[in-house]
Scaffold this active site. Structure first.
Site, mmCIF file in Angstrom:
data_model
loop_
_atom_site.group_PDB
_atom_site.id
_atom_site.type_symbol
_atom_site.label_atom_id
_atom_site.label_comp_id
_atom_site.label_asym_id
_atom_site.label_seq_id
_atom_site.Cartn_x
_atom_site.Cartn_y
_atom_site.Cartn_z
ATOM 1 N N ARG A 2 7.672 -6.763 -0.411
ATOM 2 C CA ARG A 2 6.263 -6.301 -1.123
ATOM 3 C C ARG A 2 6.053 -6.035 -1.484
ATOM 4 O O ARG A 2 6.568 -4.694 -1.038
ATOM 5 C CB ARG A 2 5.223 -7.073 0.630
ATOM 6 C CG ARG A 2 3.894 -6.795 -0.137
ATOM 7 C CD ARG A 2 3.028 -7.227 0.707
ATOM 8 N NE ARG A 2 3.059 -6.443 2.563
ATOM 9 C CZ ARG A 2 2.179 -4.736 1.689
ATOM 10 N NH1 ARG A 2 1.614 -4.904 0.213
ATOM 11 N NH2 ARG A 2 2.995 -4.036 2.519
ATOM 12 N N GLN A 3 5.491 -5.288 -2.215
ATOM 13 C CA GLN A 3 5.241 -3.982 -3.220
ATOM 14 C C GLN A 3 3.023 -4.027 -3.589
ATOM 15 O O GLN A 3 3.089 -5.444 -4.066
ATOM 16 C CB GLN A 3 6.213 -3.308 -4.581
ATOM 17 C CG GLN A 3 6.871 -3.196 -3.932
ATOM 18 C CD GLN A 3 8.112 -2.819 -5.636
ATOM 19 O OE1 GLN A 3 8.594 -3.452 -5.994
ATOM 20 N NE2 GLN A 3 8.347 -1.423 -5.693
ATOM 21 N N SER A 4 2.293 -3.092 -3.378
ATOM 22 C CA SER A 4 1.124 -3.332 -3.218
ATOM 23 C C SER A 4 0.114 -3.661 -4.583
ATOM 24 O O SER A 4 -0.266 -4.634 -4.139
ATOM 25 C CB SER A 4 0.462 -1.973 -2.264
ATOM 26 O OG SER A 4 1.291 -1.950 -0.971
ATOM 27 N N THR A 5 1.110 -3.528 -4.970
ATOM 28 C CA THR A 5 0.025 -2.663 -6.414
ATOM 29 C C THR A 5 1.061 -3.201 -7.591
ATOM 30 O O THR A 5 2.281 -3.019 -7.455
ATOM 31 C CB THR A 5 -0.350 -1.618 -7.009
ATOM 32 O OG1 THR A 5 0.656 -1.069 -7.311
ATOM 33 C CG2 THR A 5 -1.151 -1.605 -5.748
ATOM 34 N N GLN A 56 3.528 -0.022 -8.845
ATOM 35 C CA GLN A 56 4.115 -0.415 -8.292
ATOM 36 C C GLN A 56 5.475 -1.200 -8.470
ATOM 37 O O GLN A 56 7.108 -1.021 -9.076
ATOM 38 C CB GLN A 56 4.507 -0.371 -6.784
ATOM 39 C CG GLN A 56 3.571 0.611 -5.901
ATOM 40 C CD GLN A 56 2.942 0.667 -4.243
ATOM 41 O OE1 GLN A 56 3.976 -0.679 -3.977
ATOM 42 N NE2 GLN A 56 2.420 0.830 -3.824
#
Length: 480
Positions: free
Chosen positions: A18-21, A24
């Site tokens: 997972r990466q938040s945005t 990113q």
């Protein structure tokens, strides 16, 4: 004693990524490579079945809906997961409820959790305590980061120096200031919107007039953090409404005009962003910060007109002009209760009546009367007042009609000038990119050569004293 058992190896290893945005995803590829690299570590530890869950790329771990995390929990409950791999606790969840739910499920079915620091079995008290603290610290870290960034933004906004985006009609002048766009076409298009609203007193009517005249409006197109370009499009209603309600066009700096509302839906946190706040609740409002297209008093008057045009806001507003024969719709109020009179049509003429008490308290109507006499009486008085000004009104109406045509024609002329300039600029760039000898030869077309032969033939008939060189370009090049 190893925490990885044969039972764990008999089930699959799930790698959660997972990466938040979206930013990113675009700018932090190394973090993503590290997370995908956990699949190789799972194989090195003995797992043959490795499944990668990357459905939540670009999603925050703060409690919003995450289909990948929900799929991981479902697989754990089904007993198909022997180990969960993540580079750190924050990748799995930044929300305490999700994090402790994951630990609880893993402890029930005997699933181990593996990160870059070690291997943890939630059935062991020490590992459970350590992972619980990691999840709490991850959630606190997210809150601290958010608080620090928001306070920094607010401090800069209090000085009127924070510009996350620039509205159409303005350009940046340094890092903390804006000024009017020097493009004359952009300025006149925006000024036309405010002038037409002053005349028509309705956002929708301004929108309809612009569409009927085929006038396009400038729209800000943010292609990069510091790059702003203008595109021209036929106006949407929201475009016109946003321009008329944005205080930046009145020379004011405003921050905090919208807010976010958090609610719980289907057991998950839901964040609704972009909800408008009343002007009294704005975080920052600094007037006369830059050159505006209208004054602040005109802006406030426009907001009152727009608010009164909202017919669905109850009896506190006048309401916009609507269809129907009666002249005083939305203007009359009941002398008994003060509520706005309703309008009804039936038979030969319409009627004015008050049913606010009937709807709210179940009592009889306060008042009801026919609209024919009332409209005739008011119309007679209006005509009596306006009759001496009839000629002036007719002249002003003709001038207004001529002004509308001139404004629409002006926008077309400016668009044509801009197109000519863009074409000339593109031609200049093309000529600079082509070697001189190439475009010099290309300029001598067949028609040009024929004209040249005619000129040479006419010079041959002249006296020798008046003849010029047969190669004019040679004389020109020699002179330079």
């Amino acid at each position: 004693m190893t925490k990885i058992t044969a039972d764990n190896l008999g089930r699959g290893a799930f790698v959660y990524i997972r990466q938040s945005t979206a930013d990113q995803l675009l700018n932090n590829p190394e973090s993503r490579r590290r997370q995908y690299g956990l699949a190789n570590r799972a194989r090195q530890l003995g797992w043959t079945t490795v499944e990668v869950i990357d459905d939540d790329l670009g999603r925050s771990g703060g409690g919003i809906k995450r289909p990948g995390f929900e799929r991981l929990l479902a697989a754990i409950c089904e007993g198909r997961v022997g180990a969960v791999f993540a580079i750190e606790a924050s990748r799995l969840a930044r929300n305490g409820r999700d994090w402790h739910t994951l630990i609880e499920f893993c402890g029930l079915v005997g699933t181990v959790i593996v990160d870059e620091d070690g291997i943890y079995d939630p059935r062991h008290p020490n590992d459970r305590l350590l992972h619980g603290m990691k999840g709490t610290m991850s959630e606190l870290e997210l809150s601290l980061f958010r608080q620090r960034s928001q306070e920094a933004l607010k401090q800069k906004a209090r000085r009127g120096a924070l510009f996350l985006s620039v509205a159409a009609g303005y350009v940046r002048a340094g890092r903390d200031r804006i000024e009017k766009d020097p493009n004359q076409r952009v300025q006149e298009a925006l000024s036309l919107i405010f002038a037409k609203f002053t005349e028509l007193q309705s956002v929708r009517q301004v929108h309809v007039w612009l569409r009927d005249e085929g006038i396009v409006l400038p729209v800000a197109c943010h292609r990069a953090a510091e790059e702003l370009s203008i595109v021209w499009r036929l106006p949407l209603y929201n475009t016109v409404h946003n321009i008329l309600t944005n205080p930046v066009y009145a020379g004011a700096y405003a921050f905090g005009r919208t807010m976010s509302k958090v609610s719980v839906k289907d057991g998950r946190k839901r964040v609704d962003r972009g909800l408008r706040r009343p002007q009294s609740e704005w975080d920052v409002l600094l007037k006369d910060q830059h050159e505006g297209y209208i004054t602040w008093s005109e802006f406030e008057r426009n907001q009152r007109v727009i608010a009164n045009n909202a017919t669905g806001k109850g009896s506190a507003v006048t309401g916009a002009v609507r269809r129907g024969e009666l002249l005083l719709a939305g203007l009359l109020r009941c002398g008994h209760c003060g509520r706005k009179l309703y309008v009804g049509y039936g038979g030969k003429a319409g009627r004015y009546y008050c049913q606010g008490a009937l709807v709210n308290h179940g009592t009889a109507r306060c008042i009801s009367f026919g609209g024919l006499r009332a409209d005739n009486a008011v119309g007679t008085q209006v005509l009596r007042v306006l009759k001496p000004l009839g000629i002036d009104a007719a002249v002003k109406a003709l001038a207004a009609q001529t002004g509308e045509t001139s404004a629409a024609q002006r926008q077309l002329d400016l668009a044509l000038q801009e197109a000519h300039f863009a074409a000339a600029h593109a031609r200049g760039n093309m000529m600079l990119s082509i070697p001189p000898i190439v475009w010099w030869r290309a300029s001598w077309s067949a028609a040009g050569m024929r004209r040249c032969r005619l000129c040479i033939g006419s010079r041959a008939r002249l006296p020798s004293s008046r003849r010029r060189s047969r190669r004019p370009w040679a004389r020109r090049s020699g002179s330079t």
